[in-house]
Design a protein around this motif. Structure first.
Motif, PDB file in Angstrom:
ATOM      1  N   ALA A  19       0.836  -1.209   0.000  1.00 24.01           N
ATOM      2  CA  ALA A  19       0.000   0.000   0.000  1.00 24.01           C
ATOM      3  C   ALA A  19       0.868   1.254   0.000  1.00 24.01           C
ATOM      4  N   VAL A  20       1.926   1.245   0.810  1.00 20.05           N
ATOM      5  CA  VAL A  20       2.835   2.397   0.858  1.00 20.05           C
ATOM      6  C   VAL A  20       3.515   2.578  -0.500  1.00 20.05           C
ATOM      7  N   ALA A  21       3.938   1.477  -1.123  1.00 15.01           N
ATOM      8  CA  ALA A  21       4.564   1.573  -2.444  1.00 15.01           C
ATOM      9  C   ALA A  21       3.587   2.160  -3.462  1.00 15.01           C
ATOM     10  N   GLY A  22       2.343   1.712  -3.417  1.00 17.28           N
ATOM     11  CA  GLY A  22       1.333   2.273  -4.313  1.00 17.28           C
ATOM     12  C   GLY A  22       1.089   3.745  -4.061  1.00 17.28           C
ATOM     13  N   LEU A  23       1.029   4.115  -2.793  1.00 22.41           N
ATOM     14  CA  LEU A  23       0.840   5.531  -2.455  1.00 22.41           C
ATOM     15  C   LEU A  23       2.025   6.371  -2.903  1.00 22.41           C
ATOM     16  N   LEU A  24       3.233   5.818  -2.807  1.00 18.63           N
ATOM     17  CA  LEU A  24       4.403   6.557  -3.270  1.00 18.63           C
ATOM     18  C   LEU A  24       4.370   6.762  -4.783  1.00 18.63           C
ATOM     19  N   VAL A  25       3.886   5.775  -5.529  1.00 15.98           N
ATOM     20  CA  VAL A  25       3.761   5.936  -6.986  1.00 15.98           C
ATOM     21  C   VAL A  25       2.742   7.023  -7.307  1.00 15.98           C
ATOM     22  N   VAL A  26       1.605   6.964  -6.620  1.00 18.27           N
ATOM     23  CA  VAL A  26       0.582   8.002  -6.833  1.00 18.27           C
ATOM     24  C   VAL A  26       1.127   9.356  -6.409  1.00 18.27           C
ATOM     25  N   GLY A  27       1.843   9.374  -5.284  1.00 17.89           N
ATOM     26  CA  GLY A  27       2.440  10.623  -4.808  1.00 17.89           C
ATOM     27  C   GLY A  27       3.461  11.177  -5.785  1.00 17.89           C
ATOM     28  N   ALA A  28       4.184  10.306  -6.452  1.00 19.48           N
ATOM     29  CA  ALA A  28       5.171  10.757  -7.437  1.00 19.48           C
ATOM     30  C   ALA A  28       4.491  11.482  -8.589  1.00 19.48           C
ATOM     31  N   VAL A  30       1.457  12.840  -8.538  1.00 24.00           N
ATOM     32  CA  VAL A  30       0.838  14.071  -8.002  1.00 24.00           C
ATOM     33  C   VAL A  30       1.895  15.139  -7.798  1.00 24.00           C
ATOM     34  N   ALA A  31       3.044  14.776  -7.238  1.00 28.62           N
ATOM     35  CA  ALA A  31       4.114  15.754  -7.004  1.00 28.62           C
ATOM     36  C   ALA A  31       4.610  16.338  -8.316  1.00 28.62           C
ATOM     37  N   PHE A  32       4.723  15.493  -9.344  1.00 23.44           N
ATOM     38  CA  PHE A  32       5.188  15.986 -10.634  1.00 23.44           C
ATOM     39  C   PHE A  32       4.270  17.080 -11.166  1.00 23.44           C
ATOM     40  N   TYR A  33       2.966  16.855 -11.067  1.00 22.89           N
ATOM     41  CA  TYR A  33       2.031  17.855 -11.584  1.00 22.89           C
ATOM     42  C   TYR A  33       1.791  18.993 -10.603  1.00 22.89           C
ATOM     43  N   ALA A  34       1.913  18.737  -9.314  1.00 24.15           N
ATOM     44  CA  ALA A  34       1.728  19.807  -8.321  1.00 24.15           C
ATOM     45  C   ALA A  34       2.862  20.817  -8.390  1.00 24.15           C
ATOM     46  N   LEU A  35       4.032  20.358  -8.784  1.00 23.16           N
ATOM     47  CA  LEU A  35       5.177  21.252  -8.914  1.00 23.16           C
ATOM     48  C   LEU A  35       5.270  21.827 -10.321  1.00 23.16           C
ATOM     49  N   GLY A  36       4.137  22.004 -10.966  1.00 24.78           N
ATOM     50  CA  GLY A  36       4.087  22.459 -12.353  1.00 24.78           C
ATOM     51  C   GLY A  36       4.724  23.810 -12.586  1.00 24.78           C
ATOM     52  N   LYS A  37       4.747  24.660 -11.579  1.00 24.77           N
ATOM     53  CA  LYS A  37       5.325  25.989 -11.751  1.00 24.77           C
ATOM     54  C   LYS A  37       6.820  25.999 -11.446  1.00 24.77           C
ATOM     55  N   GLN A  38       7.352  24.891 -10.979  1.00 20.69           N
ATOM     56  CA  GLN A  38       8.777  24.794 -10.654  1.00 20.69           C
ATOM     57  C   GLN A  38       9.567  24.406 -11.910  1.00 20.69           C
ATOM     58  N   LEU A  40      11.758  22.166 -14.417  1.00 26.53           N
ATOM     59  CA  LEU A  40      11.540  20.779 -14.822  1.00 26.53           C
ATOM     60  C   LEU A  40      12.452  19.820 -14.070  1.00 26.53           C
ATOM     61  N   TRP A  41      13.698  20.221 -13.839  1.00 27.40           N
ATOM     62  CA  TRP A  41      14.629  19.319 -13.148  1.00 27.40           C
ATOM     63  C   TRP A  41      14.143  18.997 -11.748  1.00 27.40           C
ATOM     64  N   LEU A  42      13.510  19.962 -11.061  1.00 27.81           N
ATOM     65  CA  LEU A  42      12.989  19.715  -9.717  1.00 27.81           C
ATOM     66  C   LEU A  42      11.794  18.763  -9.773  1.00 27.81           C
ATOM     67  N   ARG A  43      10.931  18.939 -10.759  1.00 25.55           N
ATOM     68  CA  ARG A  43       9.776  18.048 -10.913  1.00 25.55           C
ATOM     69  C   ARG A  43      10.228  16.621 -11.200  1.00 25.55           C
ATOM     70  N   VAL A  44      11.193  16.475 -12.107  1.00 23.33           N
ATOM     71  CA  VAL A  44      11.696  15.147 -12.449  1.00 23.33           C
ATOM     72  C   VAL A  44      12.420  14.525 -11.266  1.00 23.33           C
ATOM     73  N   LEU A  45      13.171  15.314 -10.518  1.00 27.12           N
ATOM     74  CA  LEU A  45      13.874  14.811  -9.339  1.00 27.12           C
ATOM     75  C   LEU A  45      12.878  14.297  -8.297  1.00 27.12           C
ATOM     76  N   ALA A  46      11.805  15.052  -8.070  1.00 22.81           N
ATOM     77  CA  ALA A  46      10.781  14.611  -7.114  1.00 22.81           C
ATOM     78  C   ALA A  46      10.120  13.329  -7.610  1.00 22.81           C
ATOM     79  N   LEU A  47       9.821  13.272  -8.881  1.00 18.75           N
ATOM     80  CA  LEU A  47       9.203  12.076  -9.460  1.00 18.75           C
ATOM     81  C   LEU A  47      10.103  10.861  -9.293  1.00 18.75           C
ATOM     82  N   LEU A  48      11.369  11.006  -9.658  1.00 18.00           N
ATOM     83  CA  LEU A  48      12.294   9.879  -9.572  1.00 18.00           C
ATOM     84  C   LEU A  48      12.564   9.460  -8.130  1.00 18.00           C
TER      85      LEU A  48
END
Length: 127
Positions: A19-28, A30-38, A40-48
């Motif tokens: 469940a935690v692994a699934g939530l982390l994938v969903v969080g990745a 969400v974080a990528f799109y939530a950081l849309g104004k940041q 690109l390298w920061l968004r990709v870093l958060a995703l990875l």
């Protein structure tokens, strides 16, 4: 030969890890799109980073350990394979191409024979 019964016991901790692994994938995602104004390298870093965390958590669960064991067994079996030599591979490829050509000619001949039989002889449709 009897097949041994394989039982998979999934503990609550393993279910929580999945469940935690699934939530982390969903969080990745969400974080990528939530950081849309940041940047690109920061968004990709958060995703990875979040995806890497999900992978680590998954591989600590029993299903992840079973996947690793399967991969090791598959690699062990792959090393046992006797691969054909270049000459053998080229010969087999030639056989396959020859068979394809023969089958194509056979199907073409069958198609034209049936076309002639049905349209010309039975139906009388002259082209």
């Amino acid at each position: 030969m009897t097949n041994p019964s394989v039982e998979t016991v999934s503990t609550g901790a393993d279910k929580a890890k999945l469940a935690v692994a699934g939530l982390l994938v969903v969080g990745a995602v969400v974080a990528f799109y939530a950081l849309g104004k940041q940047d690109l390298w920061l968004r990709v870093l958060a995703l990875l980073a979040l995806l890497a965390g999900a992978v680590v958590v998954f591989f600590t669960a029993e299903q992840g350990k079973a996947l690793i064991a399967f991969g090791r067994d598959a690699w062990r079996e792959l090393r046992k394979v006797v691969w054909p030599t270049r000459k053998e591979a080229m010969q087999m490829t030639g056989y396959v191409f020859a068979f394809v050509v023969v089958m194509a000619l056979f199907l073409w001949f069958t198609d034209k024979t049936l076309e002639w039989l049905l349209y010309d002889l039975i139906l009388g449709w002259k082209r």
